[in-house]
Scaffold this active site. Structure first.
Site, short mmCIF file in Angstrom:
data_model
loop_
_atom_site.label_atom_id
_atom_site.label_comp_id
_atom_site.label_asym_id
_atom_site.label_seq_id
_atom_site.Cartn_x
_atom_site.Cartn_y
_atom_site.Cartn_z
CB ILE A 68 96.30 -16.94 27.56
CG1 ILE A 68 96.43 -15.47 27.17
CG2 ILE A 68 95.12 -17.56 26.83
CD1 ILE A 68 96.87 -15.23 25.74
CE1 TYR A 118 96.08 -11.37 25.93
CE2 TYR A 118 95.16 -9.25 26.61
CZ TYR A 118 95.33 -10.24 25.64
OH TYR A 118 94.78 -10.08 24.39
CB CYS A 119 102.12 -12.35 27.87
SG CYS A 119 102.79 -12.79 29.48
CB THR A 120 101.62 -17.12 26.26
OG1 THR A 120 101.66 -16.45 25.02
CG2 THR A 120 101.15 -18.55 26.06
#
Length: 625
Positions: A512, A482-484
């Site tokens: 996120i 995952y990332c932003t």
């Protein structure tokens, strides 16, 4: 020199101490050595196969750098600007020349010594029909005006020259939208050329001007009319030859395209009470053929929405972080979905912050500039780059094959199951490896439960770190990334599946940002598996998702979620710093930087420290999401 060496040593010692403390507290053991083993043996670039190539000194084809792209764009802009300046200068010179001729006539001077000298200027009375006036929304000057054409000029010899005179006078005229006709003018006894009283009056006894011969005929008739008016028994007093040119709407001109559906009955964005932050990205399979042209068209299409933000365009795709007036958000989304390169290629559609900002909140939500509050975005910048997320790789990867795009609710349930297994000490093969693909300054302030941060300072460092971390991992092991906002995980997923050969890779759809919004909208009251603050790049530097303060002040070690940039713009290092240290250090990262600010050794361009991040702070990003 001694001062610089001391500054560098101070910075290195402080950074090393903080990194070591963090590695002991939070990072897995394998991370303590990963960053010291960065190599260049396995570098790949994610570029479309048909990306434009530059030739180096050895005539080798290569992908242009960002600097070369910028220089090329600036050269094009410089050429357009110079051409425009030349055109303006030519028009100014012509007008000054006309004024000098008029002035010389006023003083009684003439180059012709004949008893009835013909002035070197023609007075052209311009009349525009009502339909064209309304369509072009002409100014009062343009509805009925007068143009002077010098004798011997192209404007009295060719149709192109005459149309050029009309274009110079009517800036709103468009090619093929009008026709020209001419008629002899109505002249008062004192020589004043009168405006037509009606359309019938204007077109009475007129003739069409369709070619160069018609232009020559028109000005020959003006000469004849002038000679007749100034000789014999005529009582008219005329200073110069005159003709009336009628500018008529071309009935065969192509109709202007209808406004797109998303603009019909759209609200006025300037009266919106709130602003919504959004982000999105797209990797169209065929890439973007002409990024410069695409960027120009994006700006044109988005102008009616009064959109602000920062958008990167490359042949590989688009990466956007923007703010949109909330009352036109739906229209803007329809616009984006109508663009073929975006549309269905925007993974997870558009990430929308769940809490719009009021106009007053938006005005002060960004990084202060010279001590004054500022919004997150002040303009709409659409910039062409060689990549929308710089990855430092040198080989093409298929970004359409990047693992499973896991919906936020499914992600949430997976993490809850993994937490239960950890609590029950169930060491089963199906417990996923959860990787946080963001940088250290992001994972410092917020992270998913059970996630392993890569511990990188930039995205370019990810590849060797991933390779070492997963070296002994079975190829079918479940890996969740995952990332932003999801865009970095597309590249990570492509690398894991295509270069490292993993077969069970998934990534959080929308990152996120989407997880936070989905949980708020569909699972109200549900405990978030993400703890702390979601770091963002647009100046507000974060949205607090939970009250957990996971980071430690780089100066004193106190728990905090406050991220800032050093106030010394010559340093501008991104740091985690508590409120007390931020105040005592004047927003700087070290004593050296503090002294430079306090002693006036530099003038701060931007005061990039933030107030504590609150749950009402919305999300947006700058470089990569």
């Amino acid at each position: 020199m001694i001062f610089l060496v001391g500054l560098v040593r101070n910075r290195i010692a402080r950074t090393a101490a903080f990194t070591f403390t963090r590695s002991l507290a939070r990072l897995p053991i394998h991370k303590t050595t990963a960053l010291s083993k960065i190599s260049t043996s396995s570098l790949f670039v994610m570029q479309p196969m048909d990306a434009p190539r530059f030739q180096d000194s050895n005539n080798q084809q290569r992908v242009p750098s960002n600097r070369e792209l910028v220089e090329r764009r600036l050269a094009v802009q410089r050429g357009k600007r110079e051409a425009k300046e030349r055109s303006i200068q030519q028009r100014v010179s012509r007008n000054l020349h006309i004024k000098r001729l008029l002035h010389s006539e006023t003083n009684g001077k003439s180059s012709d010594s004949s008893p009835f000298p013909v002035p070197p200027l023609y007075a052209v009375k311009v009349w525009v029909d009502d339909d064209l006036r309304e369509e072009l929304r002409l100014s009062g000057r343009e509805k009925r005006g007068r143009v002077f054409i010098e004798k011997g000029a192209e404007g009295m010899a060719t149709l192109r020259g005459l149309k050029g005179e009309m274009f110079a006078f009517f800036r709103a005229l468009k090619k093929d939208s009008f026709l020209l006709a001419a008629t002899l003018p109505r002249v008062a006894q004192d020589g004043t050329i009168l405006s037509p009283e009606s359309k019938e009056d204007a077109i009475q006894n007129s003739w069409k001007i369709e070619n160069d011969d018609d232009v020559a005929k028109t000005f020959a008739m003006a000469d004849e009319f002038f000679q007749n008016a100034t000789m014999g028994t005529s009582s008219l007093v005329m200073k110069r030859p005159a003709i009336q040119i009628n500018v008529l709407k071309n009935p065969n001109a192509p109709l202007p395209p209808p406004p797109p559906a998303y603009l019909i009955e759209m609200a006025d964005p300037s009266i919106s009470e709130t602003i919504t932050m959004i982000s999105f990205y797209a990797f169209p399979p065929a890439g973007i053929e002409d990024p410069e042209d695409f960027a120009f068209n994006l700006k044109r299409k988005w102008k009616p929405f009064q959109a602000l933000g920062r958008v990167y365009v490359a042949q590989e795709g688009v990466n956007a972080q923007m703010s949109i007036p909330t009352n036109v958000l739906e229209n803007f989304m329809k616009c984006c979905r109508s663009i073929p390169e975006l549309g269905r290629h925007m993974e997870n559609d558009i990430n929308i912050d769940p809490q719009p900002l009021s106009q007053d909140e938006f005005a002060v939500a960004g990084v202060p500039i010279n001590g004054k509050p500022a919004p997150p975005f002040r303009n709409l910048h659409i910039r062409v780059r060689n990549q929308v997320v710089a990855d430092g790789l040198q080989k093409t990867l298929d970004l359409q094959s990047a693992g499973y795009d896991m919906p936020p609710l499914e992600w949430h349930e997976k993490l809850k199951e993994a937490r239960e297994k950890r609590i029950n000490d169930e060491k089963t093969a199906d417990v996923p490896i959860l990787l946080d693909c963001r940088n250290t300054y992001e994972t410092d302030v917020g992270i998913f439960e059970g996630a392993e941060p890569l511990g990188t300072e930039s995205f370019r460092e990810s590849w060797d770190v991933l390779k070492e971390r997963l070296e002994d991992t079975p190829k079918d092991a479940p890996i969740m990334t995952y990332c932003t906002g999801g865009i970095r995980c597309v590249k990570v997923g492509a690398y894991l599946t295509q270069e490292l050969g993993f077969t069970n890779v998934s990534r959080l759809a929308g990152g996120i940002i989407a997880y936070d919004r989905t949980l708020n909208e569909k699972c109200d009251g549900e405990e978030s598996m993400f703890k702390g603050t979601n770091f963002v790049f647009d100046g507000r530097l974060g949205r607090q998702i939970t009250e957990d303060a996971l980071a430690n002040c780089v100066t004193c070690g106190a728990e905090t979620s406050l991220v800032s940039n050093c106030r010394n713009h010559n340093c501008h290092q991104r740091i985690v710093q508590c409120e007390a240290c931020r105040t005592s250090y004047h927003g700087t990262c070290s004593i050296a930087c503090k002294n430079r600010v306090v002693n006036g050794a530099m003038t701060p361009r931007r005061l990039d420290f933030q107030t504590p991040i609150t749950s009402n702070s919305p999300v947006g990003e700058k470089n990569s999401v």
